[in-house]
Design a protein around this motif. Sequence first.
Motif, PDB file in Angstrom:
ATOM      1  N   VAL A  29       0.732  -1.136   0.016  1.00 22.94           N
ATOM      2  CA  VAL A  29       0.025  -0.283  -0.112  1.00 22.94           C
ATOM      3  C   VAL A  29       0.976   1.546   0.200  1.00 22.94           C
ATOM      4  N   GLU A  30       0.896   2.238  -1.095  1.00 25.09           N
ATOM      5  CA  GLU A  30       1.863   3.697  -1.573  1.00 25.09           C
ATOM      6  C   GLU A  30       0.340   4.342  -1.148  1.00 25.09           C
ATOM      7  N   CYS A  31      -0.106   5.897  -0.257  1.00 24.90           N
ATOM      8  CA  CYS A  31      -0.319   6.732  -0.567  1.00 24.90           C
ATOM      9  C   CYS A  31       0.467   7.692  -1.007  1.00 24.90           C
ATOM     10  N   GLY A  61       0.683  -4.669  -5.708  1.00 20.68           N
ATOM     11  CA  GLY A  61      -0.142  -3.082  -3.932  1.00 20.68           C
ATOM     12  C   GLY A  61      -1.155  -2.430  -5.408  1.00 20.68           C
ATOM     13  N   VAL A  62      -1.507  -1.217  -4.265  1.00 24.37           N
ATOM     14  CA  VAL A  62      -2.037  -0.820  -4.627  1.00 24.37           C
ATOM     15  C   VAL A  62      -1.774   0.818  -4.003  1.00 24.37           C
ATOM     16  N   ILE A 118      -5.536   2.325  -7.633  1.00 20.36           N
ATOM     17  CA  ILE A 118      -4.913   1.903  -8.407  1.00 20.36           C
ATOM     18  C   ILE A 118      -3.956   0.661  -8.213  1.00 20.36           C
ATOM     19  N   HIS A 119      -5.299  -0.492  -8.599  1.00 17.63           N
ATOM     20  CA  HIS A 119      -4.105  -1.592  -7.851  1.00 17.63           C
ATOM     21  C   HIS A 119      -3.386  -2.051  -9.268  1.00 17.63           C
ATOM     22  N   VAL A 120      -2.085  -2.851  -8.814  1.00 16.57           N
ATOM     23  CA  VAL A 120      -1.036  -2.717  -9.579  1.00 16.57           C
ATOM     24  C   VAL A 120      -0.131  -4.682  -9.556  1.00 16.57           C
ATOM     25  N   PRO A 121      -1.171  -5.571 -10.580  1.00 16.54           N
ATOM     26  CA  PRO A 121       0.140  -6.744 -10.618  1.00 16.54           C
ATOM     27  C   PRO A 121       1.085  -7.476 -10.471  1.00 16.54           C
TER      28      PRO A 121
END
Length: 163
Positions: A29-31, A61-62, A118-121
């Motif tokens: 998780v990154e904000c 992650g997201v 933003i969901h990153v595979p």
Amino acid sequence: MAIVTAAEVRRLLQRLDGAAADDIESETVECKPWDSNPRAIDSQMRELREAVVGFANSQGGVVVLGIADRKMTRREAVQGVGDLDANNLRRKIYDGTEPHILADVEELIEPEGRLLLIHVPKGIPPHTTSEGVAKIRIGKETKPLTGSQLSQILFTGGQKALS
């Protein structure tokens, strides 16, 4: 892919009263804040693509877009993204990464503002930005993907997790 759901993000956002955005970040998780000023868009997109590449080169992650760092209340931290177009953002991420990363962008409406998740595979590394910047997510930080790490990824065909 490390799947972080909207419900999990909402639970994390509850911790923002008394904690900064950095305190809710993790390996997955990154904000990131978002400034709608047109002069800020290019540099923010560059930073966003680097964060996306970092996740794709690790376990996925997201990115929670619309959260300001170093604010100690949820009301101050959740600033939102305004009317930022989710499909255009997805296209800019795709066009600005090599090999292309197809992220899923989900809207999350909170009382304080509209966020984009933003969901990153997890990708088959190495991924870079189209400018040639390679990053990897290590703990709560997105770090440069350097020689020995890159060699390890190439040697294992992207299958071995970096330590």
